[in-house]
Design a protein around this motif. Sequence first.
Motif, PDB file in Angstrom:
ATOM      1  N   GLY A  20      43.068 -33.036  22.888  1.00  0.00           N
ATOM      2  CA  GLY A  20      42.117 -34.038  22.421  1.00  0.00           C
ATOM      3  C   GLY A  20      41.760 -35.020  23.511  1.00  0.00           C
ATOM      4  O   GLY A  20      40.589 -35.367  23.712  1.00  0.00           O
ATOM      5  N   MET A  21      42.768 -35.457  24.266  1.00  0.00           N
ATOM      6  CA  MET A  21      42.517 -36.379  25.373  1.00  0.00           C
ATOM      7  C   MET A  21      41.642 -35.718  26.441  1.00  0.00           C
ATOM      8  O   MET A  21      40.744 -36.350  26.995  1.00  0.00           O
ATOM      9  N   LYS A  22      41.902 -34.440  26.704  1.00  0.00           N
ATOM     10  CA  LYS A  22      41.159 -33.717  27.731  1.00  0.00           C
ATOM     11  C   LYS A  22      39.685 -33.606  27.372  1.00  0.00           C
ATOM     12  O   LYS A  22      38.805 -33.942  28.172  1.00  0.00           O
ATOM     13  N   ILE A  23      39.376 -33.141  26.152  1.00  0.00           N
ATOM     14  CA  ILE A  23      37.962 -32.932  25.826  1.00  0.00           C
ATOM     15  C   ILE A  23      37.254 -34.257  25.546  1.00  0.00           C
ATOM     16  O   ILE A  23      36.045 -34.367  25.754  1.00  0.00           O
ATOM     17  N   MET A  24      38.003 -35.289  25.105  1.00  0.00           N
ATOM     18  CA  MET A  24      37.396 -36.609  24.945  1.00  0.00           C
ATOM     19  C   MET A  24      37.001 -37.155  26.311  1.00  0.00           C
ATOM     20  O   MET A  24      35.889 -37.686  26.499  1.00  0.00           O
ATOM     21  N   SER A  25      37.904 -37.005  27.280  1.00  0.00           N
ATOM     22  CA  SER A  25      37.630 -37.454  28.649  1.00  0.00           C
ATOM     23  C   SER A  25      36.449 -36.692  29.248  1.00  0.00           C
ATOM     24  O   SER A  25      35.523 -37.293  29.809  1.00  0.00           O
ATOM     25  N   GLU A  26      36.455 -35.366  29.108  1.00  0.00           N
ATOM     26  CA  GLU A  26      35.387 -34.553  29.693  1.00  0.00           C
ATOM     27  C   GLU A  26      34.051 -34.823  29.009  1.00  0.00           C
ATOM     28  O   GLU A  26      33.002 -34.796  29.655  1.00  0.00           O
ATOM     29  N   GLY A  27      34.081 -35.071  27.696  1.00  0.00           N
ATOM     30  CA  GLY A  27      32.840 -35.375  26.982  1.00  0.00           C
ATOM     31  C   GLY A  27      32.171 -36.621  27.522  1.00  0.00           C
ATOM     32  O   GLY A  27      30.956 -36.647  27.744  1.00  0.00           O
ATOM     33  N   LEU A  28      32.981 -37.657  27.791  1.00  0.00           N
ATOM     34  CA  LEU A  28      32.427 -38.894  28.340  1.00  0.00           C
ATOM     35  C   LEU A  28      31.928 -38.696  29.767  1.00  0.00           C
ATOM     36  O   LEU A  28      30.881 -39.216  30.145  1.00  0.00           O
ATOM     37  N   GLU A  29      32.677 -37.907  30.560  1.00  0.00           N
ATOM     38  CA  GLU A  29      32.255 -37.666  31.943  1.00  0.00           C
ATOM     39  C   GLU A  29      30.953 -36.874  31.986  1.00  0.00           C
ATOM     40  O   GLU A  29      30.077 -37.137  32.804  1.00  0.00           O
ATOM     41  N   LYS A  30      30.827 -35.899  31.099  1.00  0.00           N
ATOM     42  CA  LYS A  30      29.592 -35.111  31.048  1.00  0.00           C
ATOM     43  C   LYS A  30      28.425 -35.977  30.577  1.00  0.00           C
ATOM     44  O   LYS A  30      27.298 -35.827  31.041  1.00  0.00           O
ATOM     45  N   PHE A  31      28.704 -36.879  29.650  1.00  0.00           N
ATOM     46  CA  PHE A  31      27.648 -37.768  29.147  1.00  0.00           C
ATOM     47  C   PHE A  31      27.153 -38.679  30.270  1.00  0.00           C
ATOM     48  O   PHE A  31      25.953 -38.908  30.422  1.00  0.00           O
ATOM     49  N   ILE A 117      39.443 -35.632  10.009  1.00  0.00           N
ATOM     50  CA  ILE A 117      38.724 -34.441   9.527  1.00  0.00           C
ATOM     51  C   ILE A 117      37.253 -34.754   9.252  1.00  0.00           C
ATOM     52  O   ILE A 117      36.362 -34.018   9.705  1.00  0.00           O
ATOM     53  N   PRO A 118      36.945 -35.873   8.537  1.00  0.00           N
ATOM     54  CA  PRO A 118      35.513 -36.230   8.395  1.00  0.00           C
ATOM     55  C   PRO A 118      34.819 -36.464   9.732  1.00  0.00           C
ATOM     56  O   PRO A 118      33.622 -36.179   9.867  1.00  0.00           O
ATOM     57  N   LEU A 119      35.567 -36.983  10.727  1.00  0.00           N
ATOM     58  CA  LEU A 119      34.980 -37.179  12.052  1.00  0.00           C
ATOM     59  C   LEU A 119      34.541 -35.848  12.655  1.00  0.00           C
ATOM     60  O   LEU A 119      33.506 -35.762  13.312  1.00  0.00           O
ATOM     61  N   LEU A 120      35.334 -34.798  12.420  1.00  0.00           N
ATOM     62  CA  LEU A 120      34.971 -33.469  12.913  1.00  0.00           C
ATOM     63  C   LEU A 120      33.667 -33.008  12.291  1.00  0.00           C
ATOM     64  O   LEU A 120      32.853 -32.348  12.935  1.00  0.00           O
ATOM     65  N   PHE A 142      35.138 -34.950  18.781  1.00  0.00           N
ATOM     66  CA  PHE A 142      36.166 -33.945  18.529  1.00  0.00           C
ATOM     67  C   PHE A 142      37.469 -34.322  19.246  1.00  0.00           C
ATOM     68  O   PHE A 142      38.554 -34.215  18.674  1.00  0.00           O
ATOM     69  N   GLY A 143      37.349 -34.730  20.498  1.00  0.00           N
ATOM     70  CA  GLY A 143      38.535 -35.105  21.258  1.00  0.00           C
ATOM     71  C   GLY A 143      39.269 -36.276  20.634  1.00  0.00           C
ATOM     72  O   GLY A 143      40.506 -36.271  20.541  1.00  0.00           O
ATOM     73  N   PHE A 144      38.518 -37.287  20.196  1.00  0.00           N
ATOM     74  CA  PHE A 144      39.114 -38.456  19.544  1.00  0.00           C
ATOM     75  C   PHE A 144      39.857 -38.046  18.282  1.00  0.00           C
ATOM     76  O   PHE A 144      40.987 -38.484  18.027  1.00  0.00           O
ATOM     77  N   ALA A 145      39.235 -37.175  17.485  1.00  0.00           N
ATOM     78  CA  ALA A 145      39.866 -36.715  16.251  1.00  0.00           C
ATOM     79  C   ALA A 145      41.132 -35.910  16.543  1.00  0.00           C
ATOM     80  O   ALA A 145      42.186 -36.123  15.926  1.00  0.00           O
ATOM     81  N   PHE A 146      41.047 -34.989  17.495  1.00  0.00           N
ATOM     82  CA  PHE A 146      42.213 -34.171  17.848  1.00  0.00           C
ATOM     83  C   PHE A 146      43.348 -35.027  18.387  1.00  0.00           C
ATOM     84  O   PHE A 146      44.526 -34.775  18.103  1.00  0.00           O
ATOM     85  N   GLY A 150      46.855 -35.134  16.538  1.00  0.00           N
ATOM     86  CA  GLY A 150      48.053 -34.738  17.264  1.00  0.00           C
ATOM     87  C   GLY A 150      49.121 -35.802  17.210  1.00  0.00           C
ATOM     88  O   GLY A 150      50.318 -35.512  17.079  1.00  0.00           O
ATOM     89  N   LEU A 151      48.693 -37.075  17.285  1.00  0.00           N
ATOM     90  CA  LEU A 151      49.633 -38.192  17.232  1.00  0.00           C
ATOM     91  C   LEU A 151      50.344 -38.248  15.879  1.00  0.00           C
ATOM     92  O   LEU A 151      51.565 -38.422  15.799  1.00  0.00           O
ATOM     93  N   THR A 152      49.574 -38.053  14.817  1.00  0.00           N
ATOM     94  CA  THR A 152      50.157 -38.065  13.470  1.00  0.00           C
ATOM     95  C   THR A 152      51.103 -36.889  13.275  1.00  0.00           C
ATOM     96  O   THR A 152      52.218 -37.048  12.763  1.00  0.00           O
ATOM     97  N   PHE A 153      50.665 -35.702  13.692  1.00  0.00           N
ATOM     98  CA  PHE A 153      51.508 -34.511  13.568  1.00  0.00           C
ATOM     99  C   PHE A 153      52.778 -34.651  14.417  1.00  0.00           C
ATOM    100  O   PHE A 153      53.849 -34.161  14.040  1.00  0.00           O
ATOM    101  N   LEU A 154      52.646 -35.309  15.576  1.00  0.00           N
ATOM    102  CA  LEU A 154      53.788 -35.518  16.463  1.00  0.00           C
ATOM    103  C   LEU A 154      54.846 -36.366  15.771  1.00  0.00           C
ATOM    104  O   LEU A 154      56.049 -36.062  15.824  1.00  0.00           O
ATOM    105  N   GLN A 155      54.408 -37.411  15.094  1.00  0.00           N
ATOM    106  CA  GLN A 155      55.343 -38.280  14.382  1.00  0.00           C
ATOM    107  C   GLN A 155      56.015 -37.531  13.232  1.00  0.00           C
ATOM    108  O   GLN A 155      57.228 -37.640  13.023  1.00  0.00           O
ATOM    109  N   ASN A 156      55.230 -36.732  12.498  1.00  0.00           N
ATOM    110  CA  ASN A 156      55.785 -35.966  11.373  1.00  0.00           C
ATOM    111  C   ASN A 156      56.810 -34.939  11.857  1.00  0.00           C
ATOM    112  O   ASN A 156      57.875 -34.769  11.250  1.00  0.00           O
ATOM    113  N   ALA A 157      56.480 -34.245  12.973  1.00  0.00           N
ATOM    114  CA  ALA A 157      57.395 -33.227  13.512  1.00  0.00           C
ATOM    115  C   ALA A 157      58.675 -33.875  14.027  1.00  0.00           C
ATOM    116  O   ALA A 157      59.777 -33.331  13.865  1.00  0.00           O
TER     117      ALA A 157
END
Length: 561
Positions: A20-31, A117-120, A142-146, A150-157
């Motif tokens: 998520g961090m990767k594609i959020m970063s790349e999305g902004l750089e491409k923009f 999920i609504p953000l997606l 998408f990157g922001f949502a992921f 991931g952060l929420t799932f990380l805490q649950n796991a």
Amino acid sequence: MEIIINIFSLVGSLALFLYGMKIMSEGLEKFAGEKLRAILGAMTKNRVMGVITGIGITALIQSSSATTVMVVSFVNAGLMTLRQSIGVIMGANIGTTVTAWIISAIGFKVNISAFAIPLLAVGLPMIFSGKSKRKSIGEFIFGFAFLFMGLTFLQNAATALNIGDMVAGMLAHISCDSFFTIVIFVIVGALVTMLVQASAATMAITLMLFGMNIPGFGFEQAAALAMGQNIGTTITAFIASFTANTQARRAAMAHMFFNVFGVVVVLLVFYPACDFISWLVTDVMGGDNNPLFKLSAFHTAFNIVNTLLLIGFVPQIEKFVCTLLPERNTDEPEKLQFITTGLLSTAELSLLQARKEIALFGERCLKSFNYVQSMHNIDKDEDFTKIYEKVEKYEKVADNMEYEIAHYLQQVSEGRLSDESKHQVSRMLREIDDLESIGDCCLGVARTLSRKRTNCKAHFTDTQLYSIKQMENLVSQSLKLMIETLNQPEGEGHDISMNYAVEKEINKLRNYLRTENIEKVSQGEYDYQLGAFYLDVINGLEKLADYVLNVVKSKARHTRI
């Protein structure tokens, strides 16, 4: 079996966070596209503006590693000086602390995944949009949502695996209050961040562990981990600089020195610094209800203080890294200099590296031509052979550069490009084809001179040598004008009227010398064979100039003649 599933869930959650961090970063750089380089160039005129620029860009793309790798690539491509890069890197360290504040404020308090999920759903139409800008915004969403899913799932796991009890069990066997243990935590933080290659992910894990109130893992231990992350995050840019030029490796070294120096200084006053941050957050900011704010404040204060301490010593840091990494021998025409680090994170920015490499290609063509010019009036055969072999070598270099730059541009084209960038790639491919032909022409003229030396006993007359020198001077002028054009920024109108004027003079001289040669052969001033070699040299030089003009016309978008 349940434990194995939970372990894979933990790793998968971390992978989702990083992706998520990767594609959020790349999305902004491409923009931002090529404007990002313009912003960096415009705002790094002095060290303070460089720091501010580094803070702003890193806060936007949420990755100090991405910023520093980008900066190292810009230094490698000659788009930014080493001194400018040091300021931006300092700012990047501060900008990356924004992630910790966001996670502290909402990451573990609100179920972000509930509206991720609504953000997606919002980002999906943009992802499939035909417009590059909308597609980039969709990738950011998408990157922001992921990232927060991931952060929420990380805490649950982590909760399912009882990570808190495991860490508490390990800490029970060591003295957590000793300074030696603090140093161990710094080392662990550095090693984990080196492994993950994302300080934001390691910081998220540290915040999660700190929020679990694990016995023996208090504020001091979490702060030590955070300091170690500042060392570990330097490894990404350092790896990226391995195949880069010396200036780029110096930028990566400056980044490492900056962060290691800060950790050493803070360790000297570690406990008073922790007490001060605790007082600041609790009594001044009123952050009793969120202890994670203390760790985020420490992370930010560490990088701000480190920057304030060193911002006045940027020239000295530059001198220090230059001493550690002296300039390597640059007399290696076989090697590329600017695209050795591979593609930048966006295709748009990668074109900047290719542009610098093509300008270098032009300079090497001029060097080859200079060797051709020196092949006249050489007495010793061995001296002539040495120069001829250098021209041959540069012709092979031209072949190799054409292949490698074309391969690189093909890789760039596989990314998403704007229409203008697609045209730019096409122009670059035409340019390198013509530059390679210039190398062929240099070798062609050298071969003519070599055949003349072997098969014709007569020397060129003084008049012939004068005429050849006239033609060579005009071609040399044309090559220098070409290099000036290749070094000009993309997207600007280029005045190539001088290039056309020189080409016109070359054609005019060629036509005159052809006619003159026929007359002098007829009058018996020299024999036909010598005249034929003479004319071959003149025609070869004129043909070379044609390819030079082709390069200039390919580079120029808007021509004023």
